[in-house]
Design a protein around this motif. Sequence first.
Motif, PDB file in Angstrom:
ATOM      1  N   LEU A 244       0.845  -1.199   0.000  1.00 28.91           N
ATOM      2  CA  LEU A 244       0.000   0.000   0.000  1.00 28.91           C
ATOM      3  C   LEU A 244       0.875   1.242   0.000  1.00 28.91           C
ATOM      4  O   LEU A 244       1.816   1.351   0.780  1.00 28.91           O
ATOM      5  CB  LEU A 244      -0.903   0.017   1.244  1.00 28.91           C
TER       6      LEU A 244
ATOM      7  N   PRO B  91      -5.705  -0.766  -1.930  1.00 28.37           N
ATOM      8  CA  PRO B  91      -5.998  -2.196  -1.786  1.00 28.37           C
ATOM      9  C   PRO B  91      -6.397  -2.857  -3.104  1.00 28.37           C
ATOM     10  O   PRO B  91      -6.079  -4.029  -3.328  1.00 28.37           O
ATOM     11  CB  PRO B  91      -7.164  -2.209  -0.786  1.00 28.37           C
TER      12      PRO B  91
ATOM     13  N   THR C   6       2.326  -0.433   6.900  1.00 27.72           N
ATOM     14  CA  THR C   6       0.957   0.016   6.636  1.00 27.72           C
ATOM     15  C   THR C   6       0.137  -1.127   6.068  1.00 27.72           C
ATOM     16  O   THR C   6      -1.000  -1.380   6.489  1.00 27.72           O
ATOM     17  CB  THR C   6       0.971   1.176   5.613  1.00 27.72           C
ATOM     18  N   THR C   7       0.734  -1.839   5.107  1.00 25.97           N
ATOM     19  CA  THR C   7       0.048  -2.963   4.475  1.00 25.97           C
ATOM     20  C   THR C   7      -0.253  -4.048   5.502  1.00 25.97           C
ATOM     21  O   THR C   7      -1.355  -4.610   5.527  1.00 25.97           O
ATOM     22  CB  THR C   7       0.922  -3.547   3.345  1.00 25.97           C
TER      23      THR C   7
ATOM     24  N   TYR D 298      -3.077  -2.962   7.728  1.00 24.98           N
ATOM     25  CA  TYR D 298      -4.341  -3.009   6.985  1.00 24.98           C
ATOM     26  C   TYR D 298      -4.852  -4.442   6.886  1.00 24.98           C
ATOM     27  O   TYR D 298      -6.026  -4.734   7.150  1.00 24.98           O
ATOM     28  CB  TYR D 298      -4.121  -2.407   5.594  1.00 24.98           C
TER      29      TYR D 298
ATOM     30  N   ARG E 295      -6.154  -5.914  10.206  1.00 30.19           N
ATOM     31  CA  ARG E 295      -7.504  -5.445  10.544  1.00 30.19           C
ATOM     32  C   ARG E 295      -8.556  -6.205   9.744  1.00 30.19           C
ATOM     33  O   ARG E 295      -9.644  -6.473  10.209  1.00 30.19           O
ATOM     34  CB  ARG E 295      -7.589  -3.945  10.252  1.00 30.19           C
TER      35      ARG E 295
END
Lengths: 198, 198
Positions: B111, B119, B151-152, B155, B158
């Motif tokens: 990302l 995404p 970050t990826t 993400y 989650r």
Amino acid sequence: MYGAASIQALLDELERLPGIGPKSAQRIAYWILNADKASALRLADAIAQVKSAVHFCPQCFNYAEGDLCDICASPKRDRGMLCVVSEPRDIAPIERTAVFGGLYHVLGGALSPMEGIGPDELHIRELMGRLASEDVREVVIATNPNIEGETTAAYLARLIKPLGIPVTRPASGLPVGGDLEFADEVTLGRALEGRRPL
Amino acid sequence: MYGAASIQALLDELERLPGIGPKSAQRIAYWILNADKASALRLADAIAQVKSAVHFCPQCFNYAEGDLCDICASPKRDRGMLCVVSEPRDIAPIERTAVFGGLYHVLGGALSPMEGIGPDELHIRELMGRLASEDVREVVIATNPNIEGETTAAYLARLIKPLGIPVTRPASGLPVGGDLEFADEVTLGRALEGRRPL
């Protein structure tokens, strides 16, 4: 490489190239994998083309594609000047200077008794043939300034001088832009011996 | 290169490779010129073969030659472990550890809002599809420990946690054989935070 056998085959081939280790081979392999197909195949074709089209020039033993190499075939070159080099790769740096406009003769190596390279292993007979049949005013012997190159130059000079053709050798000395401080003593010694009036 | 146009064409192609400058290109070109023909053509063929045979594995998006990549096709792999990586090249270092015996999922990047990679640009939908249909016990997110990779990972964590599948990430810390003295403060900070009882 994990996932595809042909990638490993490519890596093996790339690692055989000079100066290419496993890391560089991997970087190049991934570049080829990510490149568009036409672009990658241009490289493959260029390799195949070189191996099918390139041979040695029958006159000077440089790499050639036509009957003669581009330099021997060019009508613009001064046929009275002949520069003798060890390998085809030595021609490019001389051409880049734009100072020499004559023809070349590639020996295919330098005399090295240690490695069993005598006069018969080099294109010396062909050189003498050219000097006998062509109208050469000067022979510049640009073999490398190392032991083998100097030996070869001295050998050729002894062979050519009886023909009455002047034989020269590029000057040894300080590289332009270099520092006196960092010059090795042999080079600086040569530069002093070869000093010129201002 | 002077003497043959196809040598210049080869040099041009070689210089487009990553990490190959004019000098390396010349060294490689002379190697190819001096190599026997079969040996040089093996390299050309390996490039062509990779471009014609290699595609992306439809299951994990690693490079593949058959229907699936060698890893997805292997009956020896633990299908309950899934390691998520950014690029196919990230699989080789993990495989070399011999610590992970599961399957992979290649995102095709990380990302990066700055570069417009959201995404939808990554194989995240396909990852979620695999997690829904396959019986996965643990997802190891091995994206790079940099901003985009973290970050990826966050993400994906989650997204996956609601499915009840444990999500892990390789530990950050001091490289084995490294020196405390030369560790950067972020790495050393992570190593201290992640300290383990002896």
